[in-house]
Design an enzyme around this catalytic site. Structure first.
Site, PDB file in Angstrom:
ATOM      1  N   CYS C 120       0.815  -1.218   0.000  1.00 47.62           N
ATOM      2  CA  CYS C 120       0.000   0.000   0.000  1.00 47.62           C
ATOM      3  C   CYS C 120       0.844   1.261   0.000  1.00 47.62           C
ATOM      4  O   CYS C 120       0.662   2.138  -0.819  1.00 47.62           O
ATOM      5  CB  CYS C 120      -0.950   0.008   1.189  1.00 47.62           C
ATOM      6  SG  CYS C 120      -2.312  -1.126   0.945  1.00 47.62           S
ATOM      7  N   HIS C 121       1.758   1.377   0.963  1.00 48.55           N
ATOM      8  CA  HIS C 121       2.546   2.600   1.064  1.00 48.55           C
ATOM      9  C   HIS C 121       4.035   2.311   1.191  1.00 48.55           C
ATOM     10  O   HIS C 121       4.785   3.150   1.659  1.00 48.55           O
ATOM     11  CB  HIS C 121       2.061   3.470   2.218  1.00 48.55           C
ATOM     12  CG  HIS C 121       0.621   3.820   2.091  1.00 48.55           C
ATOM     13  ND1 HIS C 121      -0.358   3.115   2.728  1.00 48.55           N
ATOM     14  CD2 HIS C 121      -0.015   4.762   1.363  1.00 48.55           C
ATOM     15  CE1 HIS C 121      -1.540   3.617   2.414  1.00 48.55           C
ATOM     16  NE2 HIS C 121      -1.367   4.615   1.577  1.00 48.55           N
ATOM     17  N   GLY C 122       4.406   1.097   0.841  1.00 44.84           N
ATOM     18  CA  GLY C 122       5.831   0.787   0.753  1.00 44.84           C
ATOM     19  C   GLY C 122       6.543   0.518   2.065  1.00 44.84           C
ATOM     20  O   GLY C 122       7.766   0.441   2.096  1.00 44.84           O
ATOM     21  N   GLY C 123       5.782   0.371   3.180  1.00 48.05           N
ATOM     22  CA  GLY C 123       6.428   0.081   4.458  1.00 48.05           C
ATOM     23  C   GLY C 123       7.060  -1.302   4.446  1.00 48.05           C
ATOM     24  O   GLY C 123       6.597  -2.195   3.750  1.00 48.05           O
TER      25      GLY C 123
END
Lengths: 405, 319, 171
Positions: C120-123
């Site tokens: 989703c956000h690259g974490g």
């Protein structure tokens, strides 16, 4: 059995069996209301009318709503909104009505505070009214669960979590309330039951009680004047309406109520047709997802002030503050030590107390919606929350020292 | 008069309250993104890389979009483009067949829906054009990444784009706009469409279940490729504001940094078509609302007027 | 006499009231309270038992517990051990709630890199659940667990879990 004469007409027939003429006198034509009032005195009937709108629109929503976590969202957003004839209208009326009912409740409450309509003899009016406020709050919260959108789910999660009591960690109680470890089917169906049956019953009962409590002490007037109702009523009945200080509930008082209602419904339906978004949070148009927390979780606007009292303190202190804030308004008749029944403008320090309280609650409301990450807003929130309690603590002292009018 | 004054005070407090919980709160909660009016020059992409202090990436993006601007100036040959377009047809068949994670979009109305600059950029490097290059160490591993090798000549790119703009345009319905631009990833259950297109009605339960399984398989493939299943867009129009939708479609990274949603390259007209469709499905009561609203308000105007006269007559002689 | 009868009447009236309240009312309230309790099927679903004996090294197993995905990963010899590991016999396991602590997406496991990556956000998280890249503010959460032989019971807080809580390794 009692003896019955043959009735001459329907009215007489009904009067024999139901005493309708006496009822009409007691409830309407000889139910005396003071004449010295303004439009704020119509808020009670405006609330009754709004409750009526909620009840009627709710009945039609109920016909197609499905209390099941798999079906609820689509039954509201698809079936009711696009298939049921005028389903969208009922939903918008229900959503806007739920928001406006609180606006009018707050106006009604602060009117009562301003004019001192909770003083000796009128305590039960205030207490039953506060009971209605709590019942309406529960009704609004349970109703907010039903569309089963993201805000429904996460508001349900956050609010039921409050019952864990902070450090008490009473998760058993939270699970008992939910009927599950997380808000799920059992949770939705029990809140559905509360919303459509138990709480509306309680509200109707409390409305009857609230009206009943008005009867003996009578409705307050703009100057808080105490006068002889029986004498004024006699004057009125004798045709001296100008000299009399009272008017009958029906039709004179009611005629003004109906006009105020007309103005109110203009606003109401303007919002229903052209500005309903404020009452229907966009986030709740995303289906509930227990695996994804929305970026901002906040309650509807009418709960923001008490939500903000919860936030700025540490976990336990916040919960205690929140619990006190929920019930402190009940205590108003007992914390106000002044015997004066008069508008706040004539009551010395209480005048400042009133405006400070009103503005503080509004500031708390603003801060309750803003993200808590902003340091400035967090500080303003903390100060307003502390001020809220300082004002309540100060109330007995400043009213005790108030000069008798 | 006193009564009007009281009304004024109540009205002012109500309006202040409204301002605080709605316009003000929302201005604080959401970051403001400027719209680019659906012009694709890569400016936002370069800015984004610079904001992240990634100079290498910023330089790469600058070079890429300068190249795109160069190609945009070349006059394309429609006839030559038609021949080259056969390459595209290898994958863009318009059939719901997943290739490398997603179904290649139908190009039937590409010329009417997408921006010319964007199409050039897309053929040069799909991951860079759609601003999802952060997901790939090597952008040729993008499902359409091999196009770089297949169509590397600038003149040829200009030809193909000229062909698309000239011949793949024409009238496009709102529904076609949605299904070509969004429908291969996003289902819309209120319109009975899935990633595989319109859901047919089946006579036998068995066939219905078989179709359902095909849809689930397609959704699993998209999920694996995107990280999560892209949301159903049935009522997205009510779940997000107009400004968010517009700027998000223009450049998804601007609103949700790191998202795997690609930029689609819709022109302003293309986006309007999609938006209209989203409104038709997600907010179908709008025409009925607009029709009924004035009538109900008129009713209450008359009601209030009559009520005022009644009140006046009732209170006559009371003061 | 009149007084006597009145006293008797009062007593019987109160006895009736008391009997109704205590013998009738309290059990009725109890029944109502029980109706609000979570159902046995719901409670049973609140505890998930995972058999770890057949687990393969470096292969992520995703279980479901109370509506949440649970990551169970048997570490291979070459992977770093961590105080957050659940030790069963000689084997180290990583057990966590499989929701990114940023915005709750479900990260995917990349076996070659020994890390979790959120699309989703690259974490990113390492194989012990520590955040190593991107926006996640804290490590992957560890669900309450109890080790029972080669089995892991999710939903029950065993001594190992309580120790992790005390050490602040999870919330």
């Amino acid at each position: 059995m009692a003896h019955f004469e043959k009735a001459k007409n329907l009215n007489e027939w009904l009067d024999q069996r139901l005493a309708v003429n006496t009822l009409k006198k007691v409830m309407q034509t000889e139910y005396w209301i003071p004449k010295d009032i303004n439009f704020l005195w119509a808020m009670g009937m405006v609330l009754a009318a709004t409750f009526g709108m909620l009840l009627v629109s709710g009945i039609f929503l109920l016909m197609y709503y499905k209390p099941d976590t798999n079906l609820a969202f689509d039954s509201v957003n698809y079936t009711i909104m696009s298939e049921v004839g005028y389903g969208w209208l009922w939903r918008h009326i229900h959503g806007v009505g739920a928001s406006l009912v609180f606006l009018i409740i707050y106006i009604h409450m602060f009117t009562g505070i301003y004019y001192g309509s909770y003083k000796k003899g009128r305590e039960l009016i205030w207490l039953s009214g506060m009971g209605l406020f709590v019942a309406f709050s529960a009704e609004a919260f349970s109703g907010y669960m039903l569309p089963w959108g993201q805000m429904s789910y996460w508001a349900g999660m956050v609010i039921t979590n409050l019952f864990s009591g902070g450090s008490l960690e009473a998760y058993g109680l939270v699970e008992w309330i939910r009927g599950d470890y997380v808000p799920a089917d059992a949770f939705l169906t029990r809140f559905f039951m509360l919303h459509v049956l138990l709480l509306p019953l309680a509200i109707i009962g409390l409305i009857v009680l609230h009206f009943g409590t008005l009867r003996i002490p009578h409705v307050n007037n703009q100057e808080g004047e105490e006068f002889d109702y029986a004498e004024s009523a006699e004057l009125y009945k004798a045709g001296k309406v100008k000299e009399s200080k009272v008017i009958p509930f029906s039709p004179v008082f009611l005629s003004k109520d109906v006009f105020v209602m007309g103005v109110y419904f203009l606003l109401f339906f303007y919002l229903v047709f052209y500005h309903f978004e404020f009452a229907m949070d966009p986030v709740n148009f995303d289906p509930a997802d227990g695996l994804k927390t929305p970026a901002h979780i906040y309650p509807e606007w009418y709960f923001l002030w008490s939500y903000e009292i919860l936030r700025p303190f540490s976990k336990d202190l916040g919960l205690i503050a929140f619990a006190i804030a929920q019930v402190i308004f009940f205590m108003l008749p007992f914390l106000d030590r002044s015997p004066n029944v008069a508008p706040a403008s004539r009551r010395g320090l209480f005048k400042y107390w009133f405006w400070a309280m009103l503005i503080d609650v509004i500031v708390l409301t603003f801060m309750g919606k803003l993200p808590p990450t902003d340091a400035l807003f967090a500080t303003i929130g903390l100060i307003s929350a502390v001020l809220f309690f300082v004002l309540w603590i100060a109330l007995p002292f400043i009213t005790k020292s108030e000069k008798k009018l | 008069m006193k009564e009007l004054k009281i009304f004024g005070i109540v009205a002012i407090f109500t309006l202040v309250l409204y301002w605080g919980v709605e316009p003000f709160a929302h201005s604080q909660m959401h970051k403001h993104i400027e719209s680019n009016n659906f012009v694709y020059t890569g400016a936002a992409d370069i800015e984004e890389a610079e904001a992240a202090k990634d100079e290498k990436r910023a330089a790469k993006k600058k070079a890429f979009w300068t190249d795109v601007a160069k190609v945009a100036k070349i006059k394309g040959n429609v006839a030559a483009g038609e021949t080259a377009f056969a390459t595209c047809m290898g994958c863009h068949t318009g059939l719901p067949i997943n290739m490398g994670g997603v179904i290649p979009p139908a190009l039937d109305h590409a010329g009417a829906l997408y921006d010319k600059n964007y199409l050039i950029a897309l053929i040069k490097d799909p991951a860079m054009a759609s601003n999802v290059d952060h997901k790939y160490a090597d952008t040729t591993t993008h499902p359409m990444g091999s196009i770089k090798m297949m169509m590397s000549d600038d003149q040829q790119i200009a030809d193909v784009v000229a062909y698309i703009m000239a011949k793949k345009a024409g009238e496009v319905t709102t529904k076609e706009a949605f299904s070509e631009a969004c429908g291969r990833c996003h289902a819309m259950r209120y319109a009975k469409t899935s990633q595989l297109g319109d859901t047919p009605t089946f006579k036998y339960k068995k066939d219905e279940l078989a179709h359902k399984i095909k849809v689930i398989e397609e959704q699993d493939a998209v999920k694996a490729y995107m990280g999560k299943l892209p949301p159903d867009l049935s009522i997205i129009i009510r779940a997000r504001g107009h400004h968010f939708m517009e700027t998000f479609v223009e450049n998804p990274q601007g609103q949700l940094l790191g998202t795997s949603m690609p930029r689609t390259g819709l022109t302003h007209e293309g986006y309007e078509k999609v938006k209209t469709y989203l409104e038709e499905v997600g907010d179908p009561s709008k025409p009925a609302r607009e029709e009924l609203g004035p009538k109900v308000l008129l009713f209450f105007f008359v009601f209030t007027g009559l009520a005022f006269l009644w009140k006046k007559s009732m209170w006559k002689g009371h003061h | 006499m009149g007084k006597d009868v009145k006293g008797r009447r009062d007593f019987i009236g109160m006895a009736l009231g008391g009997f109704t309240a205590i013998v009738g009312g309290i059990p009725a309230l109890y029944a109502m309270k029980r109706s609000w309790d979570p159902l046995p099927s719901v409670k049973a679903a609140g505890f998930t038992t995972v058999d770890l004996s057949g687990a393969q090294e470096n292969v992520l197993n995703v279980e479901k517990w109370r509506g949440k995905p649970i990551f169970v990963l048997k570490k291979s010899k070459d992977m770093k051990t961590d105080p957050r590991d659940v030790i069963v016999g000689k084997d180290h396991f990583h057990v966590s709630i499989g929701l990114c602590t940023h915005l709750g997406c479900i990260p995917a496991y990349i076996p070659n890199d020994h890390k979790f990556k959120c699309a989703c956000h690259g974490g990113e998280f390492d194989a012990s659940g520590h955040q190593i890249f991107g926006p996640p503010p804290s490590p992957l959460e560890i669900p309450p667990f109890k080790v029972d032989g080669t089995k892991l019971v999710l939903g029950e807080a065993g001594p190992e879990y309580k120790k992790m809580l005390d050490d602040g390794l999870t919330v």
